[in-house]
Design an enzyme around this catalytic site. Structure first.
Site, PDB file in Angstrom:
ATOM      1  N   ALA A 147       0.814  -1.227   0.000  1.00 18.85           N
ATOM      2  CA  ALA A 147       0.000   0.000   0.000  1.00 18.85           C
ATOM      3  C   ALA A 147       0.842   1.269   0.000  1.00 18.85           C
ATOM      4  O   ALA A 147       0.336   2.346  -0.312  1.00 18.85           O
ATOM      5  CB  ALA A 147      -0.931   0.000   1.207  1.00 18.85           C
ATOM      6  N   ASP A 148       2.113   1.167   0.360  1.00 16.11           N
ATOM      7  CA  ASP A 148       2.945   2.358   0.481  1.00 16.11           C
ATOM      8  C   ASP A 148       4.328   2.074  -0.106  1.00 16.11           C
ATOM      9  O   ASP A 148       5.337   2.127   0.592  1.00 16.11           O
ATOM     10  CB  ASP A 148       3.043   2.733   1.972  1.00 16.11           C
ATOM     11  CG  ASP A 148       3.733   4.070   2.199  1.00 16.11           C
ATOM     12  OD1 ASP A 148       3.820   4.868   1.245  1.00 16.11           O
ATOM     13  OD2 ASP A 148       4.186   4.299   3.334  1.00 16.11           O
ATOM     14  N   LEU A 149       4.329   1.737  -1.391  1.00 22.43           N
ATOM     15  CA  LEU A 149       5.599   1.374  -2.020  1.00 22.43           C
ATOM     16  C   LEU A 149       6.422   2.634  -2.272  1.00 22.43           C
ATOM     17  O   LEU A 149       6.126   3.422  -3.161  1.00 22.43           O
ATOM     18  CB  LEU A 149       5.350   0.634  -3.335  1.00 22.43           C
ATOM     19  CG  LEU A 149       6.621   0.073  -3.975  1.00 22.43           C
ATOM     20  CD1 LEU A 149       7.272  -0.965  -3.079  1.00 22.43           C
ATOM     21  CD2 LEU A 149       6.315  -0.534  -5.336  1.00 22.43           C
ATOM     22  N   ASN A 193      10.853   1.906   1.994  1.00 24.26           N
ATOM     23  CA  ASN A 193      10.362   0.570   2.352  1.00 24.26           C
ATOM     24  C   ASN A 193      11.037  -0.539   1.556  1.00 24.26           C
ATOM     25  O   ASN A 193      10.647  -1.696   1.629  1.00 24.26           O
ATOM     26  CB  ASN A 193       8.834   0.510   2.182  1.00 24.26           C
ATOM     27  CG  ASN A 193       8.133   1.388   3.204  1.00 24.26           C
ATOM     28  OD1 ASN A 193       8.661   1.597   4.288  1.00 24.26           O
ATOM     29  ND2 ASN A 193       6.976   1.916   2.850  1.00 24.26           N
TER      30      ASN A 193
END
Ligand code: ADP
Ligand code: MG
Length: 240
Positions: free
Chosen positions: A165-167, A171
């Site tokens: 969801a938060d590439l 990360n």
């Protein structure tokens, strides 16, 4: 992996009993750990490296992002234990890790409920010798092989139908041998493999790289690097 629940008053802990014998001793507050180290860099700045017996672990407190953050820092609406952010992320990581995907193994998740709200923490196994892609890009230009490995890893997740969801480049972690890992699967999930979300996911990563580059942090990000990433993405075969 031996997932178990431990309940204590308003707290519920989900943990891997194979690796953690005494859930009551887990340092969900970093101050309870021997020599805790704050992790500096991206994200919301709430990750600590802590010790759980002889294991090193990454401890994250779930914190709100965006505008709500000003009003509510870390409380989330309760809609059931298995629907808490921490339990969902723990279970997704456990599945991915069992499938051999390059993610940290989950160690423990804790949820503390107060009436309609909850707060939560997650502990994952520390990935030794890793740096985030942003931190690498701050120091030197990665070679094309490193970029291709990042691309190939992303394709591997996409082929398995896993949506992050938060590439962003904070990360994506890379170790000294160039092995690539993804972390931070808060709100991540499996999706149908129709390809469209996968492209959007890549687009998001590219924008995040351009953004950190523009603010002077990922100094060594280049369009050629991005092309090498796409090369690795396109060239990855499920069997390789
Ligand atoms: N298991 C881990 N091993 C090593 N480093 C980690 C691990 N998990 C997180 N980190 C480091 O901490 C940073 C923030 O962690 P993350 O889970 O992305 O939380 P957030 O983005 O909410 O702050 C990552 O960018 C990475 O540098
Ligand atoms: Mg993050």
């Amino acid at each position: 992996m031996d997932p178990r629940l431990f309940r204590e008053g308003t707290r519920v802990i989900l943990y891997d009993a194979d690796r953690i014998p005494h859930p009551g001793d887990i340092p969900f507050d970093h101050r309870a750990s021997a020599d805790p180290e704050p992790v500096v860099g991206g994200g919301r700045g709430t990750v600590w490296r802590v010790r759980v017996n002889d294991l090193l672990a990454a401890l994250r407190h779930y914190r709100r992002g965006g505008m709500v953050r000003r009003l509510i820092r870390s409380a989330y609406l309760w809609t059931g234990l298995e629907r808490t952010r921490a339990f969902l992320e723990w279970r997704l990581l456990a599945e991915l890790h069992a499938e051999g995907m390059p993610v940290p193994a989950p160690l423990a998740a804790r949820v503390v409920r107060t009436a309609f709200w909850y707060r939560a923490e997650l502990l994952t196994e520390w990935l030794p010798g890793t740096r985030s892609l942003v931190s690498l890009l701050a120091d030197s230009e990665p070679d094309a092989r490193t970029w291709r490995r990042v691309g190939a890893t992303l394709r591997r997740f996409h082929l398995a139908g896993i949506w992050h969801a938060d590439l962003n480049a904070h990360n994506i972690l890379i170790d000294q041998d160039g092995a690539v890992y993804l972390v931070d699967f808060d709100r991540g999930r499996r999706r149908r493999r129709d390809g469209r979300w996968a492209r959007k996911n890549l687009g998001r990563l590219r924008r995040s790289l351009e953004k950190v580059h523009a603010t002077g942090r990922a100094l060594y990000y280049t369009p050629a690097g991005w092309r090498a990433l796409l090369d690795g993405y396109a060239g990855y075969e499920a069997s390789s």
